[in-house]
Design a protein around this motif. Sequence first.
Motif, PDB file in Angstrom:
ATOM      1  N   VAL A 312       0.836  -1.206   0.000  1.00  0.00           N
ATOM      2  CA  VAL A 312       0.000   0.000   0.000  1.00  0.00           C
ATOM      3  C   VAL A 312       0.868   1.252   0.000  1.00  0.00           C
ATOM      4  N   ARG A 313       1.958   1.225   0.756  1.00  0.00           N
ATOM      5  CA  ARG A 313       2.846   2.394   0.818  1.00  0.00           C
ATOM      6  C   ARG A 313       3.477   2.683  -0.541  1.00  0.00           C
ATOM      7  N   ASP A 316       0.695   4.224  -2.724  1.00  0.00           N
ATOM      8  CA  ASP A 316       0.406   5.603  -2.300  1.00  0.00           C
ATOM      9  C   ASP A 316       1.525   6.557  -2.723  1.00  0.00           C
ATOM     10  N   GLN A 320       1.379   9.724  -5.254  1.00  0.00           N
ATOM     11  CA  GLN A 320       1.860  11.034  -4.802  1.00  0.00           C
ATOM     12  C   GLN A 320       2.890  11.600  -5.781  1.00  0.00           C
ATOM     13  N   TYR A 397      -6.688   3.027  -8.975  1.00  0.00           N
ATOM     14  CA  TYR A 397      -6.520   3.194  -7.538  1.00  0.00           C
ATOM     15  C   TYR A 397      -6.426   4.670  -7.172  1.00  0.00           C
ATOM     16  N   SER A 398      -6.945   5.004  -6.014  1.00  0.00           N
ATOM     17  CA  SER A 398      -6.798   6.348  -5.456  1.00  0.00           C
ATOM     18  C   SER A 398      -6.606   6.216  -3.959  1.00  0.00           C
ATOM     19  N   THR A 399      -6.042   7.240  -3.338  1.00  0.00           N
ATOM     20  CA  THR A 399      -5.806   7.189  -1.894  1.00  0.00           C
ATOM     21  C   THR A 399      -7.037   7.611  -1.098  1.00  0.00           C
ATOM     22  N   ARG A 402      -9.652   4.076  -2.542  1.00  0.00           N
ATOM     23  CA  ARG A 402      -8.840   2.865  -2.542  1.00  0.00           C
ATOM     24  C   ARG A 402      -9.560   1.673  -3.191  1.00  0.00           C
ATOM     25  N   LYS A 416     -11.845   0.765   0.027  1.00  0.00           N
ATOM     26  CA  LYS A 416     -11.238   0.803   1.359  1.00  0.00           C
ATOM     27  C   LYS A 416     -11.294  -0.554   2.064  1.00  0.00           C
ATOM     28  N   ASP A 426      -0.626   2.941  10.668  1.00  0.00           N
ATOM     29  CA  ASP A 426      -0.130   4.303  10.450  1.00  0.00           C
ATOM     30  C   ASP A 426       0.970   4.634  11.460  1.00  0.00           C
TER      31      ASP A 426
END
Length: 429
Positions: A312-313, A316, A320, A397-399, A402, A416, A426
């Motif tokens: 996931v990181r 993301d 970004q 995909y979007s943050t 998700r 999500k 987190d």
Amino acid sequence: MQWHETIAPGEPPITHSEDCLYLNIWAPEGNGPFPVFVWIHGGGFVSGHAFEPMYDGTEFARAGIVLITVGYRLGVFGFLDLGPLLDEKAESEYAGSANNALRDIIMALEWVRENVASFGGDPNRVTIGGESAGAKLTDILMGVPSAQPLFHQMISESGGAERIWTAANSATVANGFGEEWRKSSGKDLPSLKTAPASLIIESQHSFLEQWPQHFPLRAEVDGDLIPRLPIQTIAAGSTRGKRLLIGTNRDESALFIGPHPQSDPAAKDLGNLSLAKFEEVLERYKQIYPEMTEEQLRIRAVTAEEYWIPTVRVADAHLQGGGSAWMYQLDFSETNGRLRGYSYHSLDVGLVWNRPHADAENESAEAALAKQVHQAWVAFIRGDTPAAPGLPEWPAYSTTARPTMIFDTQSRIERKPQDAERRLWDGVL
């Protein structure tokens, strides 16, 4: 130099050699230009082969894709920084040798750029990808500035970019291996430069058995090839404009810690956290999933620590940095054997390569899913949205939302997925 290793009882030994940097190519009929898929095999950075029967590229070639599998140096040959072990002159010469495997893959990609047109491939449409260690190396390559001109898309199956050392971590591992080398071989450190490869491998085996952390042999942030943590470089835009297909299996770590992990402690299976820190996280899992058994909770948490959250990181960070992505999760599970009911690590490979298990209880369902997954991968490699007949429409995909493709006997899109579990991590890794 060659040496032999028996992988499993009853199986014929595999011949290993330091002469290992080869490509295997499957090309479609016709003149092309065809898109290219370069596959990086897995194996925990210490094993695996580019020539495994599973990685037969015939199905991809029939779909109009040039399929290439690459070999790279493994174990201490590809992921050990020899600099701290040798004298001052040699230290400079061998600085950054923990990234030798990445250099091998980059060299292969340079070869592809210069030569793939001779096989009908389009050097301007190269997708790199892999599973497990191959996916982790793919994700790390996303954060290697010098590699960016060599590929245009990425596929990451059960990866993440967390498994990388600082120079200090790498030196600690190197010194630990050095101690084991002196003890097990009876030789001094300079002898490593001329020792038989088979003797070095023997010391590697004993070193891995006694080292307290999973996967001590890793690439490193050397300030040169890898200037900083790959996740930071990706977020800063190293893969801007590129497309990423990325995901994990629901129960990855069931393969390693088994269905009864209370008899197989998780300490040696953690790639990123100490056991004490992990146990703190595990207590919070019990609050989120009170219906799960102890074994299900531990498998779920180890899976997140090693695969899901790092994946996931990467996704993301890629968004970004200006890239686009499609996320998936495999929920389809094994139907027999000790891992019955689990969607374990590597189960996706047979689906992607359209080589389902021939003896599964739900053989027809697995064959149908394999055809769909393979077709979705082919569509992505061609430059289209991943899709296949029978699959729901797969949104990017979007943050925020998700959206994630859940591959199963009845595949579906979830938004999500496991959101409370994701938020639990987190600030932890």
